[in-house]
Write an enzyme that holds these catalytic residues in place. Sequence first.
Site, mmCIF file in Angstrom:
data_model
loop_
_atom_site.group_PDB
_atom_site.id
_atom_site.type_symbol
_atom_site.label_atom_id
_atom_site.label_comp_id
_atom_site.label_asym_id
_atom_site.label_seq_id
_atom_site.Cartn_x
_atom_site.Cartn_y
_atom_site.Cartn_z
ATOM 1 C CG ASP A 1 -0.040 -4.229 3.395
ATOM 2 O OD1 ASP A 1 0.535 -3.755 1.933
ATOM 3 O OD2 ASP A 1 -1.140 -3.950 3.745
ATOM 4 C CB SER B 1 3.585 1.303 5.471
ATOM 5 O OG SER B 1 2.103 1.704 6.257
ATOM 6 C CG HIS C 1 -0.664 0.146 2.375
ATOM 7 N ND1 HIS C 1 -0.099 -0.803 3.627
ATOM 8 C CD2 HIS C 1 -0.190 1.426 2.821
ATOM 9 C CE1 HIS C 1 0.001 -1.058 4.205
ATOM 10 N NE2 HIS C 1 -0.014 0.587 4.118
#
Length: 602
Positions: A209, A287, A178
């Site tokens: 992911d 992230s 993402h």
Amino acid sequence: MTMPVRGLASAHFAHNSCRVGKSLHKHTFAPLGFLSSTIGEEAKRMLGSSVRTLRRLRCCNNSSSLLLLGRDCCRNGTTVSKRKVLPLCCKGESNISIFDIGERQSSIQRWYVVRSKRSLHTETDAYLAIELALDSVVKIFTVTSSPNYFLPWQNKSQRETMGSGFVIPGKKILTNAHVVADHTFVLVRKHGSPTKYRAEVLAVGHECDLAILVVESQEFWEGVNFLELGDIPFLQEAVAVVGYPQGGDNISVTKGVVSRVEPTQYVHGATQLMAIQIDAAINPGNSGGPAIMGNKVAGVAFQNLSGAENIGYIIPVPVIKHFIAGVEESGKYVGFCSMGLSCQPTENVQLRNHFKMQPQMTGVLVSKINPLSDAHRVLKKDDIILEFDGVPIANDGTVPFRNRERITFDHLVSMKKPNETAVVKVLRNGEEHAFTITLRPLQPLVPVHQFDKLPSYYIFAGLVFVPLTQPYLHEYGEDWYNTSPRRLCERALRELPKQAGEQLVILSQVLMDDINAGYERLAELQVKKVNGIEIQNLKHLCQLVENCSTESLRFDLDDDRVVALNFESARIATSRILERHRIPSRMSSDLCRYNISTLMGL
């Protein structure tokens, strides 16, 4: 009450992911069918309280990655929700022998020895993480441009996002999918360096992911340390999360302990895979950063629970290795396998007696089978799955995992490589059978995400035809489940594909013109037939229209609605309508390539 994330029969999540200067909020679901699921009253009872917690899950980067999960939401085989914690004995036995107690004590002693050895360096983990991270963790700058699914011939305005990543052996950078989803331009910067280097995306796995980046500049790799992957940490072991979260520009290190290890909903890709819950702060920008334990990577930070204090999630090493191995072997992302089943727990005694299960037997009941799965060839509805590759399945669908822990057996399925086989022990009509099933990734009838690709469309006489996808439904707003057309929404969540390549094609809108006046109210209906022929997908519809040889062209829609056009007049009007709305082409690039190949006989 905070509940762990599970693949319930229906679940509703909210996602609030921070971009630069803007906050987006999306609600998404995963489809029913080949995804693993729990069918049962227990799931329904748990749903009310779990929805309030699950809807706060979000990806942790400065991007608007989508939250995609919900009803029967797991692609990895079969998930059932209620966990049954058994005492020292297994399989529900009530008698414990001295031998069993001795074995349990020996197992616990060995576990504590391992824990003690692995905890010697706990106090210095954070300091060691900093030393490792200085030459390993990078900041990622991404420019993204997402498609407009209501106007599929154009993109939305571009945005800048930021995330983290770290260097792994082979001169590659590992980060979250993402972080680079719908990217148009990617730059990376090392700690302490003012220079940003151009990076290319080598492979992306949106379900897990994860993404791999490569940098061609040799200058970038000077003085870089490669991080090694470690093991799954035990509960209460310390980890340090390293990255570039919001609130500053320099590297950040936060420390916490492992709280839980179990299959969890991955909000970006609508997949249920193993994840590690930690109490270290994971914020937007973290992230893709590593969670370091000792001198190795224990996982990749990827999401948190918004509204809760210090509840974050990291992707564990087995999932990372599965992703990397698939890319190295095939050169691209290969996905995670699924059995294509929906199953029900068999915790009720009367239910087990009805299906002739002996007292010592445990397993789950097969409710639905995806027609495109290999399991459809050998399994039947109402079969009881007793074992997967020799591992007994409990009545709640779990299997043993480490020391007195249990996880849903779909984790075993997800760790299989595509086209690998598994032996499934089944009870059918009171008799036991063993079947060999080939496992492979399966795609839903209505895709739950469409990252890194342009949407397909076809325009004829101002009628805009598109395949139904969840991103299309997301265009109805953050409360799309309630504001989008109810019939389309239900089909997106429940219907199974009957054949490979099948799509649900809808008339998304009508670009007004004299040729189509009066048909504007028929928008948002599914297209069933063209000139009496049932359509399989958008390419098939395009082919039937382009090759029409009759004077009149007829479309049969939902609710027995009909659109009829004079073919020649409609063909002429199409060019006029495209020019009026400044649309460059009457069809998307994928359909153009398909038509050119068809005309050339390729």
